[in-house]
Structure formats: C-alpha cells, structure tokens
Design an enzyme around this catalytic site. Structure first.
Site, short mmCIF file in Angstrom:
data_model
loop_
_atom_site.label_atom_id
_atom_site.label_comp_id
_atom_site.label_asym_id
_atom_site.label_seq_id
_atom_site.Cartn_x
_atom_site.Cartn_y
_atom_site.Cartn_z
N HIS A 179 6.68 -26.92 -1.33
CA HIS A 179 6.00 -28.00 -2.05
C HIS A 179 4.88 -27.46 -2.94
O HIS A 179 4.06 -28.22 -3.44
CB HIS A 179 5.47 -29.03 -1.04
N LYS A 196 -13.99 1.07 -3.83
CA LYS A 196 -15.06 1.52 -2.91
C LYS A 196 -16.10 2.32 -3.68
O LYS A 196 -17.30 2.13 -3.49
CB LYS A 196 -14.47 2.41 -1.81
N GLU A 254 0.83 -1.20 0.00
CA GLU A 254 0.00 0.00 0.00
C GLU A 254 0.87 1.26 0.00
O GLU A 254 0.44 2.32 -0.44
CB GLU A 254 -0.92 -0.01 1.24
O1 PA5 Z 1 -3.08 1.51 6.00
C1 PA5 Z 1 -4.19 1.96 5.78
O2 PA5 Z 1 -4.42 3.17 5.87
C2 PA5 Z 1 -5.36 1.07 5.43
O3 PA5 Z 1 -4.98 -0.23 5.23
C3 PA5 Z 1 -6.41 1.12 6.52
O4 PA5 Z 1 -5.83 0.68 7.72
C4 PA5 Z 1 -7.61 0.27 6.17
O5 PA5 Z 1 -8.12 0.64 4.94
C5 PA5 Z 1 -8.68 0.43 7.23
O6 PA5 Z 1 -9.09 1.75 7.32
P1 PA5 Z 1 -9.87 2.30 8.57
O7 PA5 Z 1 -9.01 2.10 9.77
O8 PA5 Z 1 -10.13 3.73 8.29
O9 PA5 Z 1 -11.15 1.50 8.69
#
Ligand code: PA5
Length: 449
Positions: free
Chosen positions: A312, A426, A291
């Site tokens: 494996h 989303k 990310e």
């Molecule tokens: O690292 C990040 O920002 C994301 O992976 C969030 O943690 C994830 O999308 C969850 O978001 P939120 O904590 O707003 O529900």
C-alpha cells in the site's frame, strides 16, 4: 521438506536454466575459493566453517553468561551497530513474541531485549535511559573494533546510569563485553573494569558474525535455543561445501541468478517478506549484501519491503515503476493453525466469504497474487521457501545468505569482506568534532562549510 528451498521458475523469461548452468563453474570456483582462501579478503573467511567448529564448551560459556544476565536483569540492552547487532535482532524479532515484553514482569519468562548504540539520536537515548531508571537492567556491549563512536557513546551513558543505580560491584554482573581479543578501547575498558568478555574472532567480519557470541549471547539471553540455530547453520554449511555440485548448492544458484539479473540491468534487489517478524532479517540482509558488494562503482542495491504493509506504499512502484528491479521473496509455510476468521451473521463487512479460513491462508493468497502480478509486470522473482519460523530454519537462512554473499561478491569481482567506504563519513565527523589526531582534516573541512 526439512530445509529451506529455492524456487527459480519465475525469472520473467530473463534467464534460462541453460544460461544459469553455463555459470556453474564460475560459482563453484568462487565457492571453492572461500575454502582455499585464494582470493581477496581471505583473512576474513573465518565464518565459512564457523558453525561446525562451535564446541560444546563455547555453547556452555554463552549459555552460562546468558543465565547470569537473565537472573539479574529484567531488561538487557544490546549495544552495537551494523554487524554488531543486526543479526541478533533479526533472530530475536523473528522468533519472539513482541507482545511478551508488554506483559507484567511476573508473567514474563524472559528479560526485555532493547537496543542502543545503533544511532546517535539524543531523544532515543534520553527515553531509553528514563525507561531503564526503574528497571533492573544489564548491558551486552558489542564492538569488534572497540572504537565505534555510536556504541561507545551509548555505553558511556548506560554504564554511568547502571553504576549509579546498583554500584560498581553489581555492575560487573550485569555487563558483558564482546570485542577483539586484544585491540581497541572496549577491550582495555573491559579488562580494567573486570567485565566478563567474549572474543570476536579476528577472521570474522562484523556482518558475518551472528553465529559468534556477537549474535549468540543476545539470542540466548532472549530465551531462544542457540543449539538449534547453530544446527540449522551447520546443515547448510555441510550442504554447500567446496565439493557440493552446483545443482545442489542453493546459495551458489542464488548468487549466479542475482549476478545474471544485474548484468541484464536489474540493479536493485528487493527482499520481500509477508511477516512483520522478518523486518529485521531484511535489515540484516541489506547490510550483509550492501556492505559486501557495494564497491568499485558496482553492486546490486539491496532494498527491502514488508508485505502486505508496503503493497500500500511501494506496491505501485514495484508494479509499474522503472524496470530495474528484481524481487526475492521469503515465504514461510507456517504449518501451525493459529487464527481462523470467524463467521459474522450480519456480514456487514462482507467478509463471510473468508469464514473458516486461516489468516495465513489469506496472507498466502496475497503473496501468490502479488508474485504473479509482479512477474507479469516484468519483475523477475526468486522465491526462498522456509518450512516454518523456528531456530533451525533461521540458522539455515543465515548461513544460506552468508554463503551466497561470499560467492556472489567473488562472481562480481570485488572483495566482499572489506568496507573501505564506511570510513569516509567517520573521517568528516571526527574532523568536524575536532577529535585529536584529525587537525588537518578539521582545517580542510572547515574551508568547505
Ligand atoms: O560488518 C561490519 O564490519 C560493520 O557493519 C560493523 O559491524 C559495524 O561497523 C560495527 O563495527 P564495530 O563492531 O567495530 O563497532
């Protein structure tokens, strides 16, 4: 050694030590920028000096809350997705015996930790709810934005179940919300229902939040010593400061090597472990790097394997598939002798040659043999060695990877602290579900199906 170590001797001849040193200034200035806040994403650098800024009061508040949940609950469900649960799960799975939770309730010291809100699987939620029906359970609901759909659905269902089981007053002892200080639906809901809350600092993004209450509360509820975890993270924080020389700054060295390998066509990094307990550490690591770096059509693809299991299945590909990969191995020393292979007089399985050896010794030879084979097969290898699996070294590892990720993202030239691409799915999902406010998107997407 009382710290994690980095072994970079086996880069398959692709990068020399001199070439790494040539990049030292680049890495040191990227590290410095994390402190000076002079580059992109500077609003999200609260994690950099976070471990050393955690106070005794912060720790006590988390421990007290954990005690309340541990007293009232036989099972605690951690609701959250991405950075809002992976760090906690990584530490809990690494340090806790999964078999403890299979013991009878009166033989267990700790509540069962379960997870929800990290998928939208109806079967999963249905099975979870039917398991919880007969259990004394509590909920830690984590969402920084407070509006994420997956955890919101899980929370609505489990809150309803809990209220029906124990009533609204007792529910208040059993729910903790961890979210933004003032924004988002979860904050509004928690305040209105009177739940205990913790704040996720504004300047700490989800995937860098494991050392905030996001990770620390579930970890403490599981019965793990969060003080030692924090101490480990502080050690690496101190050892990688803006003035630390490149030669000693392990995350900076790791960041340089992975970027140099990337430039030489190694587009995929495979994080390998030899302990099933580290599976979720790799899941957390994949999110952290994926990310953070996967943007602007750039970024190493972070993959992970559990060895020897996956030797494996994926072993063939790694040994002889397309040469676009490098491997980072997490190797745990495991000093404690726990299980030795016994002698069998008939030796029908032909295993007597291993008689008296620790299972871990066999695992280590599998690890060494695999590393040599993969390097011979043209897969550069980075080795991260950990003295043992405990709180302190997990804390060190977490901060090591966070720091490496920040430096690596800056070397790559992207902003490692945003995630604009996550919104695309989303938007489509909301349009398809006809969420109010998405009318134009609904009309547009309906023309495409
Ligand atoms: O690292 C990040 O920002 C994301 O992976 C969030 O943690 C994830 O999308 C969850 O978001 P939120 O904590 O707003 O529900």
């Amino acid at each position: 050694m009382d710290s994690i170590q980095l072994n970079i001797k086996h880069l398959a001849g692709l990068i020399s030590e001199e070439e790494i040193l040539l990049k030292s200034e680049l890495a040191s200035s990227a590290n410095k920028a994390l402190y000076d806040r002079t580059r992109e994403g500077s609003d999200f650098l609260g994690w950099v000096e976070l471990p050393s800024s955690i106070t005794e009061e912060n720790i006590r508040e988390i421990e007290d809350s954990a005690t309340i949940l541990r007293t009232h609950c036989d099972a605690v469900v951690v609701i959250g997705i991405g950075g809002s649960y992976l760090g906690a799960r990584a530490v809990i799975d690494a340090l806790f015996s999964s078999f403890d939770w299979l013991q009878e309730k009166d033989k267990r010291k700790n509540p069962v930790i379960l997870y929800a809100g990290n998928n939208i699987g109806e079967d999963y939620l249905c099975e979870l709810m039917s398991f919880l029906e007969d259990r004394e359970f509590g909920i830690i609901n984590i969402s920084k934005s407070g509006t994420t759909t997956e955890p919101a659905i899980a929370f609505r269902l489990l809150k309803d179940l809990l209220e029906k089981k124990v009533g609204t007053e007792e529910t208040k002892n059993r729910i903790v919300a961890i979210t933004d200080e003032s924004k988002g639906a979860l904050r509004t809901l928690a305040v209105s229902e009177g739940y205990k809350t913790f704040v996720i600092p504004d300047n700490v993004g989800g995937r860098f939040s494991v050392l905030t209450p996001v990770g620390l509360l579930p970890i403490a509820v599981a019965g793990i010593n969060i003080r030692k975890l924090i101490q480990g993270a502080v050690e690496i924080e101190k050892g990688t400061s803006s003035t630390t020389s490149f030669d000693y700054n392990l995350p900076a060295i790791y960041a340089v090597i992975r970027n140099e390998l990337y430039k030489r066509g190694k587009k995929i990094e495979i994080l390998a472990n030899y302990h099933p307990k580290l599976h979720f550490l790799a899941e957390w690591w994949k999110q952290l790097f994926g990310e953070s770096e996967g943007k602007e059509n750039l970024g190493i693809f972070p993959a992970a394997v559990d060895f020897t299991t996956d030797l494996h299945s994926m072993g063939q590909w790694i040994q002889e598939g397309e040469r676009t990969i490098f491997e980072t191995v997490i190797s745990v020393k495991q000093p404690e002798n726990k299980v030795k292979i016994p002698r069998d007089d008939r030796d029908l399985d032909g295993l007597n040659y291993l008689e008296g050896k620790r299972v871990d010794e066999v695992n280590k030879m599998a690890e060494l043999g695999t590393r040599i084979a993969h390097v011979d097969g043209g897969v550069p290898n980075i080795l991260i060695e950990i003295p043992e699996l405990n709180e302190k070294y997990m804390g060190q590892l977490i901060y090591f990877f966070e720091k490496a990720c920040g430096i690596s993202g800056y070397i790559l030239g992207i902003n490692p602290f945003n995630q604009p691409g996550v919104e695309a799915y989303k938007k489509n999902m909301f349009a398809l579900l006809e969420k109010p406010g998405f009318e134009d998107a609904t009309r547009a997407i309906k023309k495409r199906i």
